[in-house]
Scaffold this motif. Structure first.
Motif, mmCIF file in Angstrom:
data_model
loop_
_atom_site.group_PDB
_atom_site.id
_atom_site.type_symbol
_atom_site.label_atom_id
_atom_site.label_comp_id
_atom_site.label_asym_id
_atom_site.label_seq_id
_atom_site.Cartn_x
_atom_site.Cartn_y
_atom_site.Cartn_z
ATOM 1 N N UNK A 151 -4.698 33.288 116.310
ATOM 2 C CA UNK A 151 -5.462 34.449 116.758
ATOM 3 C C UNK A 151 -6.889 34.333 116.235
ATOM 4 N N UNK A 152 -7.850 34.608 117.095
ATOM 5 C CA UNK A 152 -9.255 34.641 116.684
ATOM 6 C C UNK A 152 -9.628 36.110 116.512
ATOM 7 N N UNK A 153 -9.729 36.553 115.305
ATOM 8 C CA UNK A 153 -10.021 37.965 115.017
ATOM 9 C C UNK A 153 -11.457 38.346 115.359
ATOM 10 N N UNK A 154 -12.365 37.395 115.402
ATOM 11 C CA UNK A 154 -13.774 37.691 115.651
ATOM 12 C C UNK A 154 -14.018 38.136 117.088
ATOM 13 N N UNK A 155 -13.245 37.599 118.003
ATOM 14 C CA UNK A 155 -13.453 37.924 119.409
ATOM 15 C C UNK A 155 -12.174 38.522 119.985
ATOM 16 N N UNK A 156 -12.236 39.785 120.308
ATOM 17 C CA UNK A 156 -11.071 40.483 120.832
ATOM 18 C C UNK A 156 -10.564 39.845 122.124
ATOM 19 N N UNK A 157 -9.260 39.706 122.231
ATOM 20 C CA UNK A 157 -8.658 39.191 123.452
ATOM 21 C C UNK A 157 -8.645 37.681 123.568
ATOM 22 N N UNK A 158 -8.944 36.961 122.480
ATOM 23 C CA UNK A 158 -8.904 35.505 122.543
ATOM 24 C C UNK A 158 -7.850 34.962 121.591
ATOM 25 N N UNK A 159 -7.106 34.003 122.079
ATOM 26 C CA UNK A 159 -6.139 33.289 121.254
ATOM 27 C C UNK A 159 -6.347 31.801 121.479
ATOM 28 N N UNK A 160 -5.840 31.009 120.566
ATOM 29 C CA UNK A 160 -5.940 29.552 120.647
ATOM 30 C C UNK A 160 -4.589 28.979 120.277
ATOM 31 N N UNK A 161 -4.340 27.760 120.667
ATOM 32 C CA UNK A 161 -3.076 27.184 120.277
ATOM 33 C C UNK A 161 -2.960 25.726 120.622
ATOM 34 N N UNK A 162 -1.758 25.246 120.421
ATOM 35 C CA UNK A 162 -1.433 23.852 120.725
ATOM 36 C C UNK A 162 -0.154 23.822 121.543
ATOM 37 N N UNK A 163 0.036 22.732 122.237
ATOM 38 C CA UNK A 163 1.268 22.506 122.988
ATOM 39 C C UNK A 163 1.599 21.017 122.907
ATOM 40 N N UNK A 164 2.872 20.720 122.917
ATOM 41 C CA UNK A 164 3.308 19.324 122.899
ATOM 42 C C UNK A 164 4.530 19.173 123.791
#
Length: 173
Positions: A151-164
């Motif tokens: 979760x990116x707390x600085x920017x509302x509504x944005x998440x990041x992640x990885x997939x494999x």
């Protein structure tokens, strides 16, 4: 008994069509695939360490083909997903996303669904291919999937992640 020529011709053509219509799908073991992705949408805090994300997820998948596969060593595909994901810091949740993978400048497209279960940073399950076009026309099959969310707390509504996708596998007609 002698068979009329027309009966023999129909029988031979029918047999040939029958054999060609029952051709087996070819299983493709593409190799190990990984991606990092960004999600933009609505992120709601449900309390008790639980959150829900509704939005789009985009990224690039990199596939490391096995030695001797006859392909370039590393191949890339663009990933675009629509997701409604409920995730938790404390307990296991079921997550799903519908995704389109596009390769070769948009000439080859595969569509599928992610279904996994786990906590926010470790969701394990399957990616199931359901249709495709171009080089992926007729794609089917399920392959293992692992993913995680930050979760990116600085920017509302944005998440990041990885997939494999360990041992990315699918079938083509």
């Amino acid at each position: 008994m002698l068979w009329p020529k027309s009966v023999l011709t129909v029988a031979i053509v029918s047999m040939a069509l029958g054999f060609s219509l029952h051709a087996e799908a070819k299983t493709i073991e593409a190799g190990d695939a990984t991606a990092s992705w960004n999600g933009k949408g609505i992120l709601d805090d449900l309390g008790n360490g639980e959150q829900i994300f509704m939005g789009t997820v985009t990224g690039t998948m990199f596939i490391r083909h096995p030695a001797g596969a006859g392909h370039a060593l590393i191949h890339a595909a663009k990933i675009d997903c629509q997701a409604v994901i409920r995730f938790s810091e404390n307990k296991e949740e079921h997550q799903t996303a519908l995704c389109v993978m596009t390769a070769h400048d948009g000439k080859d497209v595969a569509y599928g669904e992610v279904r996994c279960a786990g906590k926010k940073d470790d969701c394990r399950g399957e990616f199931t291919f359901t249709w495709g076009s171009g080089g992926f026309k007729g794609i089917t099959g399920a392959t293992p999937f692992v993913g995680g969310i930050n979760i990116e707390r600085k920017q509302e509504g944005q998440i990041y992640g990885y997939a494999a996708w360990p041992n990315l596998t699918y079938s083509l007609p």
